[in-house]
Design a protein around this motif. Structure first.
Motif, PDB file in Angstrom:
ATOM      1  N   ALA A  60       0.855  -1.192   0.000  1.00 41.47           N
ATOM      2  CA  ALA A  60       0.000   0.000   0.000  1.00 41.47           C
ATOM      3  C   ALA A  60       0.888   1.237   0.000  1.00 41.47           C
ATOM      4  O   ALA A  60       1.924   1.265   0.659  1.00 41.47           O
ATOM      5  N   ILE A  61       0.478   2.243  -0.767  1.00 39.65           N
ATOM      6  CA  ILE A  61       1.164   3.530  -0.759  1.00 39.65           C
ATOM      7  C   ILE A  61       0.388   4.447   0.177  1.00 39.65           C
ATOM      8  O   ILE A  61      -0.802   4.695  -0.029  1.00 39.65           O
ATOM      9  N   ILE A  62       1.047   4.938   1.218  1.00 42.70           N
ATOM     10  CA  ILE A  62       0.398   5.775   2.227  1.00 42.70           C
ATOM     11  C   ILE A  62       0.851   7.215   2.025  1.00 42.70           C
ATOM     12  O   ILE A  62       2.043   7.521   2.085  1.00 42.70           O
ATOM     13  N   VAL A 233      -8.246  14.246  -2.685  1.00 38.95           N
ATOM     14  CA  VAL A 233      -7.179  14.562  -3.644  1.00 38.95           C
ATOM     15  C   VAL A 233      -5.846  14.212  -3.009  1.00 38.95           C
ATOM     16  O   VAL A 233      -5.585  14.544  -1.849  1.00 38.95           O
ATOM     17  N   VAL A 234      -4.984  13.550  -3.773  1.00 37.21           N
ATOM     18  CA  VAL A 234      -3.673  13.159  -3.283  1.00 37.21           C
ATOM     19  C   VAL A 234      -2.654  13.340  -4.408  1.00 37.21           C
ATOM     20  O   VAL A 234      -2.988  13.156  -5.591  1.00 37.21           O
ATOM     21  N   HIS A 235      -1.422  13.725  -4.065  1.00 39.28           N
ATOM     22  CA  HIS A 235      -0.365  13.935  -5.043  1.00 39.28           C
ATOM     23  C   HIS A 235       0.475  12.666  -5.183  1.00 39.28           C
ATOM     24  O   HIS A 235       0.827  12.028  -4.182  1.00 39.28           O
ATOM     25  N   LEU A 236       0.799  12.317  -6.419  1.00 43.62           N
ATOM     26  CA  LEU A 236       1.583  11.127  -6.725  1.00 43.62           C
ATOM     27  C   LEU A 236       2.884  11.514  -7.416  1.00 43.62           C
ATOM     28  O   LEU A 236       2.954  12.535  -8.109  1.00 43.62           O
ATOM     29  N   GLU A 237       3.898  10.690  -7.232  1.00 42.92           N
ATOM     30  CA  GLU A 237       5.139  10.844  -7.974  1.00 42.92           C
ATOM     31  C   GLU A 237       5.111   9.917  -9.188  1.00 42.92           C
ATOM     32  O   GLU A 237       4.251   9.038  -9.309  1.00 42.92           O
ATOM     33  N   TYR A 242       3.356   3.312 -11.507  1.00 44.92           N
ATOM     34  CA  TYR A 242       3.531   1.897 -11.840  1.00 44.92           C
ATOM     35  C   TYR A 242       2.617   1.017 -10.990  1.00 44.92           C
ATOM     36  O   TYR A 242       2.367  -0.147 -11.337  1.00 44.92           O
ATOM     37  N   LEU A 243       2.123   1.560  -9.873  1.00 42.38           N
ATOM     38  CA  LEU A 243       1.306   0.778  -8.951  1.00 42.38           C
ATOM     39  C   LEU A 243      -0.115   1.300  -8.808  1.00 42.38           C
ATOM     40  O   LEU A 243      -0.987   0.583  -8.327  1.00 42.38           O
ATOM     41  N   VAL A 244      -0.340   2.560  -9.204  1.00 47.11           N
ATOM     42  CA  VAL A 244      -1.647   3.189  -9.021  1.00 47.11           C
ATOM     43  C   VAL A 244      -2.205   3.599 -10.367  1.00 47.11           C
ATOM     44  O   VAL A 244      -1.491   4.155 -11.210  1.00 47.11           O
ATOM     45  N   LEU A 279       4.909  15.523 -11.279  1.00 49.89           N
ATOM     46  CA  LEU A 279       3.955  15.221 -10.228  1.00 49.89           C
ATOM     47  C   LEU A 279       2.580  15.010 -10.847  1.00 49.89           C
ATOM     48  O   LEU A 279       2.278  15.558 -11.910  1.00 49.89           O
ATOM     49  N   PHE A 280       1.765  14.231 -10.152  1.00 54.09           N
ATOM     50  CA  PHE A 280       0.426  13.921 -10.650  1.00 54.09           C
ATOM     51  C   PHE A 280      -0.565  14.052  -9.507  1.00 54.09           C
ATOM     52  O   PHE A 280      -0.217  13.918  -8.330  1.00 54.09           O
TER      53      PHE A 280
END
Length: 380
Positions: A60-62, A233-237, A242-244, A279-280
């Motif tokens: 899980a990505i927290i 809303v959440v920020h992703l790298e 690759y996982l989300v 960033l996403f």
């Protein structure tokens, strides 16, 4: 043969001494107390053990996230100037078309000009073309940013910045056009003004406007919230992609001191523009049936990637706490050996162990509340 004669007065003392000596010998050899109870000899404690298990832990990505209203409109300053009137307060309900605020334009926004020496036509034409090109480029950039902002793809600050630059370019272009007119050397225009009205009915939130305050074009003044559904809303790298993806399940955790959680699902992912590193922004749809989530509330987001990794784990019953530290007992050479451990995720009836343990260790899983470090143990 000589006889030893003991005076009668010493006989009671001698008898008491004999009884005490007999009692001490009884305690030493027969386990007798002065009250006559027999103390059973302490035997080994019978316990059960289990080896360290290897189980699959879901990856899980927290990440930290925030709650946004799915139906909210940002009210921004249309011109630069000062707020002469603000007709609403934080939390006030307003109707579509209602007057929210009035802005008196500044000299820059109104295009006030003073008499100047005439500018050569060729120089003015070049300035006008340059201003037109700059305005056209910023208009395209504004359209792109506006689309991203409407879907939450960029931060509010980035949208306000491009709005302000577009307004400045518009004013510069207007200035060159006015300079080219025959009466530009003596032309003076009065400051313009703007009325801000509510485009929708809703509640005023995030009010950043006050009468007399100076504002710039594009500056956010308030938000109108319809009070409808919310999204997280959440920020992703880049590596997270690759996982989300769209459809990834998420657990939304609210209030760390007394955690409550809701289940959500990623509905869209957008690139965040204007950042130094890629960033996403992910939008997570949540069924907020109990009203737990409120706009602007910070939350913790656990993104369920669907992947798993093997980890070492022991039964939950084997781990206990002492002064907020985690311990378990190892069965080593017929004795219980207390071992401090670091724990990770709880997975069903097991808990992950993140610190090192001896290879092929046997973990004591029963009777741990009655054990002490170094106690002799026996297996059933």
């Amino acid at each position: 043969m000589n006889k030893i004669i003991i005076p009668a007065k010493f006989i009671p003392a001698i008898l008491i001494t004999v009884v005490l000596i007999a009692g001490l010998l009884g305690v030493r050899y027969f386990g007798l107390f002065s009250y006559g109870h027999v103390v059973p000899q302490q035997g080994p404690a019978t316990v059960t053990t289990a080896p360290v298990s290897i189980i699959n832990k879901e990856v899980a990505i927290i990440l930290p996230g925030s709650v946004q209203s799915r139906q909210a409109v940002i009210i921004s300053a249309e011109i630069s100037g000062h707020l002469s009137d603000v007709n609403v307060t934080e939390g006030q309900l307003v109707q579509a078309g209602q007057l929210l605020a009035h802005i008196e334009g500044s000299a820059a926004s109104a295009g006030i000009e003073t008499a100047t020496n005439p500018i050569p036509a060729s120089q003015n034409e070049g300035s006008r073309q340059q201003a037109q090109t700059n305005y056209d480029n910023l208009a395209k950039e504004y359209d792109r940013y506006n689309k991203l902002y409407q879907v939450g793809g960029i931060a509010r600050r980035q949208f306000e910045d491009v709005s302000a630059r577009l307004q400045a370019a518009r004013e510069a272009l207007s200035s060159t056009q006015d300079t080219a007119s025959p009466n530009s050397s003596s032309s003076t225009r009065q400051p313009s003004s703007a009325n801000l009205t509510a485009p929708i009915s809703g509640k005023v939130t995030g009010l950043a406007a006050a009468s007399g305050k100076t504002v710039q074009t594009g500056q956010q003044l308030m938000v109108l919230d319809t009070g409808g559904d919310v999204r997280v809303v959440v920020h992703l790298e880049q590596k997270d992609l690759y996982l989300v993806s769209s459809g990834t399940l998420a657990e939304i955790v609210v209030n760390d001191s007394a955690p409550q959680s809701l289940t959500g699902q990623v509905e869209a992912i957008y690139p965040a523009v204007g950042t130094d590193t890629p960033l996403f922004i992910a939008h997570i749809r949540v069924e907020n049936t109990n009203g737990l989530l409120k706009a602007e509330l910070p939350v913790q987001v656990h993104l369920k990637t669907g992947n798993s990794v093997p980890v070492r784990a022991v039964p939950l019953s084997a781990v206990f706490q002492d002064q907020e530290l985690n311990y378990l007992y190892l069965a080593i050479d017929g004795k219980a050996v207390r071992q401090q451990v670091d724990v990770g995720a709880t997975i069903n009836d097991f808990v992950e162990i993140t610190s090192s343990l001896p290879e092929q260790a046997l973990i004591i899983t029963s009777g741990i509340n009655n054990l002490k470090d170094g106690d002799v143990i026996a297996l059933p």
